[in-house]
Write a protein that holds these residues in place. Structure first.
Motif, PDB file in Angstrom:
ATOM      1  N   GLY A  15       0.636  -1.424   0.030  1.00  0.00           N
ATOM      2  CA  GLY A  15       0.052  -0.045   0.035  1.00  0.00           C
ATOM      3  C   GLY A  15       0.897   1.428  -0.061  1.00  0.00           C
ATOM      4  N   VAL A  16       2.180   1.009   0.110  1.00  0.00           N
ATOM      5  CA  VAL A  16       3.072   2.330  -0.105  1.00  0.00           C
ATOM      6  C   VAL A  16       3.501   2.454  -1.443  1.00  0.00           C
ATOM      7  CG1 VAL A  16       5.153   3.447   0.909  1.00  0.00           C
ATOM      8  CG2 VAL A  16       3.710   2.182   2.511  1.00  0.00           C
ATOM      9  N   GLY A  17       3.269   3.797  -2.144  1.00  0.00           N
ATOM     10  CA  GLY A  17       4.020   3.591  -3.355  1.00  0.00           C
ATOM     11  C   GLY A  17       5.039   4.734  -3.516  1.00  0.00           C
ATOM     12  N   VAL A  18       6.217   4.300  -4.068  1.00  0.00           N
ATOM     13  CA  VAL A  18       7.332   5.092  -4.433  1.00  0.00           C
ATOM     14  C   VAL A  18       7.790   5.068  -5.903  1.00  0.00           C
ATOM     15  CG1 VAL A  18       9.848   5.542  -3.678  1.00  0.00           C
ATOM     16  CG2 VAL A  18       8.306   4.834  -2.073  1.00  0.00           C
ATOM     17  N   GLN A  19       8.136   5.995  -6.295  1.00  0.00           N
ATOM     18  CA  GLN A  19       8.296   6.194  -7.717  1.00  0.00           C
ATOM     19  C   GLN A  19       9.476   7.130  -7.937  1.00  0.00           C
ATOM     20  OE1 GLN A  19       6.573   4.609 -10.730  1.00  0.00           O
ATOM     21  NE2 GLN A  19       6.569   3.547  -8.810  1.00  0.00           N
ATOM     22  N   ILE A  20      10.644   6.734  -8.747  1.00  0.00           N
ATOM     23  CA  ILE A  20      11.606   7.610  -9.107  1.00  0.00           C
ATOM     24  C   ILE A  20      11.492   8.579 -10.293  1.00  0.00           C
ATOM     25  CG2 ILE A  20      13.953   7.504  -9.657  1.00  0.00           C
ATOM     26  CD1 ILE A  20      14.276   4.997  -8.199  1.00  0.00           C
ATOM     27  N   GLU A  21      11.839   9.770 -10.185  1.00  0.00           N
ATOM     28  CA  GLU A  21      11.667  10.530 -11.256  1.00  0.00           C
ATOM     29  C   GLU A  21      12.954  11.090 -11.636  1.00  0.00           C
ATOM     30  OE1 GLU A  21       9.550  14.822 -12.251  1.00  0.00           O
ATOM     31  OE2 GLU A  21       8.322  13.476 -11.176  1.00  0.00           O
ATOM     32  N   LEU A  22      13.484  11.022 -12.806  1.00  0.00           N
ATOM     33  CA  LEU A  22      14.757  11.585 -13.217  1.00  0.00           C
ATOM     34  C   LEU A  22      14.679  13.007 -13.760  1.00  0.00           C
ATOM     35  CD1 LEU A  22      16.351   8.501 -14.756  1.00  0.00           C
ATOM     36  CD2 LEU A  22      16.672   9.373 -12.505  1.00  0.00           C
ATOM     37  N   ALA A  23      15.407  14.040 -13.260  1.00  0.00           N
ATOM     38  CA  ALA A  23      15.338  15.358 -13.884  1.00  0.00           C
ATOM     39  C   ALA A  23      16.838  15.970 -14.172  1.00  0.00           C
ATOM     40  CB  ALA A  23      14.644  16.366 -12.921  1.00  0.00           C
ATOM     41  N   LEU A  24      16.711  16.725 -15.257  1.00  0.00           N
ATOM     42  CA  LEU A  24      18.141  17.304 -15.577  1.00  0.00           C
ATOM     43  C   LEU A  24      18.284  18.406 -14.542  1.00  0.00           C
ATOM     44  CD1 LEU A  24      17.951  17.391 -19.531  1.00  0.00           C
ATOM     45  CD2 LEU A  24      19.213  15.884 -18.010  1.00  0.00           C
ATOM     46  N   ARG A  25      19.499  18.783 -14.524  1.00  0.00           N
ATOM     47  CA  ARG A  25      20.015  19.720 -13.509  1.00  0.00           C
ATOM     48  C   ARG A  25      19.203  21.193 -14.176  1.00  0.00           C
ATOM     49  NH1 ARG A  25      26.301  19.608 -13.094  1.00  0.00           N
ATOM     50  NH2 ARG A  25      25.912  21.674 -12.803  1.00  0.00           N
ATOM     51  N   ARG A  26      19.142  22.002 -13.127  1.00  0.00           N
ATOM     52  CA  ARG A  26      18.335  23.318 -13.437  1.00  0.00           C
ATOM     53  C   ARG A  26      19.204  24.059 -13.983  1.00  0.00           C
ATOM     54  NH1 ARG A  26      14.036  23.912  -8.713  1.00  0.00           N
ATOM     55  NH2 ARG A  26      12.861  21.689  -8.939  1.00  0.00           N
ATOM     56  N   ASP A  27      20.670  24.018 -13.700  1.00  0.00           N
ATOM     57  CA  ASP A  27      21.467  25.216 -14.123  1.00  0.00           C
ATOM     58  C   ASP A  27      21.857  24.801 -15.615  1.00  0.00           C
ATOM     59  OD1 ASP A  27      22.995  22.984 -13.558  1.00  0.00           O
ATOM     60  OD2 ASP A  27      24.544  24.102 -12.577  1.00  0.00           O
ATOM     61  N   LEU A  28      21.344  23.653 -16.166  1.00  0.00           N
ATOM     62  CA  LEU A  28      21.744  23.707 -17.536  1.00  0.00           C
ATOM     63  C   LEU A  28      21.223  24.673 -18.377  1.00  0.00           C
ATOM     64  CD1 LEU A  28      21.257  19.689 -18.012  1.00  0.00           C
ATOM     65  CD2 LEU A  28      23.364  20.964 -17.783  1.00  0.00           C
ATOM     66  N   PRO A  29      21.936  25.158 -19.501  1.00  0.00           N
ATOM     67  CA  PRO A  29      21.227  25.854 -20.658  1.00  0.00           C
ATOM     68  C   PRO A  29      19.764  25.409 -20.985  1.00  0.00           C
ATOM     69  CG  PRO A  29      23.488  25.208 -21.278  1.00  0.00           C
ATOM     70  CD  PRO A  29      22.958  24.608 -20.035  1.00  0.00           C
ATOM     71  N   PRO A  30      18.974  26.385 -21.476  1.00  0.00           N
ATOM     72  CA  PRO A  30      17.616  25.641 -21.888  1.00  0.00           C
ATOM     73  C   PRO A  30      17.527  24.680 -22.926  1.00  0.00           C
ATOM     74  CG  PRO A  30      17.621  28.142 -21.797  1.00  0.00           C
ATOM     75  CD  PRO A  30      18.934  27.688 -21.414  1.00  0.00           C
ATOM     76  N   LEU A  31      18.571  24.813 -24.031  1.00  0.00           N
ATOM     77  CA  LEU A  31      18.582  23.898 -25.084  1.00  0.00           C
ATOM     78  C   LEU A  31      18.792  22.665 -24.566  1.00  0.00           C
ATOM     79  CD1 LEU A  31      18.694  23.266 -28.058  1.00  0.00           C
ATOM     80  CD2 LEU A  31      21.012  23.891 -27.980  1.00  0.00           C
ATOM     81  N   HIS A  32      19.496  22.389 -23.494  1.00  0.00           N
ATOM     82  CA  HIS A  32      20.094  21.156 -23.046  1.00  0.00           C
ATOM     83  C   HIS A  32      18.737  20.555 -21.864  1.00  0.00           C
ATOM     84  CE1 HIS A  32      23.929  20.988 -24.890  1.00  0.00           C
ATOM     85  NE2 HIS A  32      23.934  22.394 -24.595  1.00  0.00           N
ATOM     86  N   ARG A  33      18.222  21.361 -21.391  1.00  0.00           N
ATOM     87  CA  ARG A  33      17.178  20.960 -20.409  1.00  0.00           C
ATOM     88  C   ARG A  33      15.966  20.478 -21.025  1.00  0.00           C
ATOM     89  NH1 ARG A  33      15.696  26.007 -17.550  1.00  0.00           N
ATOM     90  NH2 ARG A  33      17.620  26.752 -18.079  1.00  0.00           N
ATOM     91  N   HIS A  34      15.794  21.048 -22.239  1.00  0.00           N
ATOM     92  CA  HIS A  34      14.407  20.618 -22.818  1.00  0.00           C
ATOM     93  C   HIS A  34      14.603  19.586 -23.872  1.00  0.00           C
ATOM     94  CE1 HIS A  34      12.216  23.692 -20.356  1.00  0.00           C
ATOM     95  NE2 HIS A  34      13.176  24.722 -21.056  1.00  0.00           N
ATOM     96  N   HIS A  35      15.760  19.112 -24.028  1.00  0.00           N
ATOM     97  CA  HIS A  35      16.069  18.272 -25.289  1.00  0.00           C
ATOM     98  C   HIS A  35      17.199  17.053 -24.934  1.00  0.00           C
ATOM     99  CE1 HIS A  35      13.950  20.817 -28.276  1.00  0.00           C
ATOM    100  NE2 HIS A  35      14.693  21.763 -27.610  1.00  0.00           N
TER     101      HIS A  35
END
Length: 107
Positions: free
Chosen positions: A79-99
């Motif tokens: 009954g306990v749910g855990v999920q991993i979410e991967l995210a790119l670093r926030r300090d990357l240039p916008p081009l690399h963050r969204h692609h």
């Protein structure tokens, strides 16, 4: 006036001829070093590193997917749910963050 003779690999030459030969060999060595340096830059830095980063990104995505699937099975029984979410670093240039790497987009 005394004269001097130098010998290199059995070849006798004057100091001036030896200096010219040394300068020519130095130029050849510098050219070979520059070519090797350029080759290393092209093959390793521009060739292998981007591929290694892309491979690591895909493996990380696969790992997160496997862990999330295992967590779903565990959540069903506990009954306990855990999920991993991967995210790119926030300090990357916008081009690399969204692609992310193209390998990931094709999945």
């Amino acid at each position: 006036m005394p004269t001097h003779q130098l010998s290199l690999a059995g070849r006798r030459m004057s100091p001036h001829a030896a200096a010219r030969m040394a300068a020519a060999r130095r130029a050849q060595a510098q050219h070979a070093y520059s070519a090797a340096d350029e080759n290393a830059l092209e093959n390793f830095v521009l060739g292998r590193i981007p591929t290694a980063i892309s491979t690591a990104w895909v493996e990380l995505q696969d790992w997160a997917q496997q862990v999330n699937e295992q967590m779903k099975l565990t959540a069903a029984s506990s009954g306990v749910g855990v999920q991993i979410e991967l995210a790119l670093r926030r300090d990357l240039p916008p081009l690399h963050r969204h692609h992310p790497p193209s390998d990931v987009q094709d999945r």
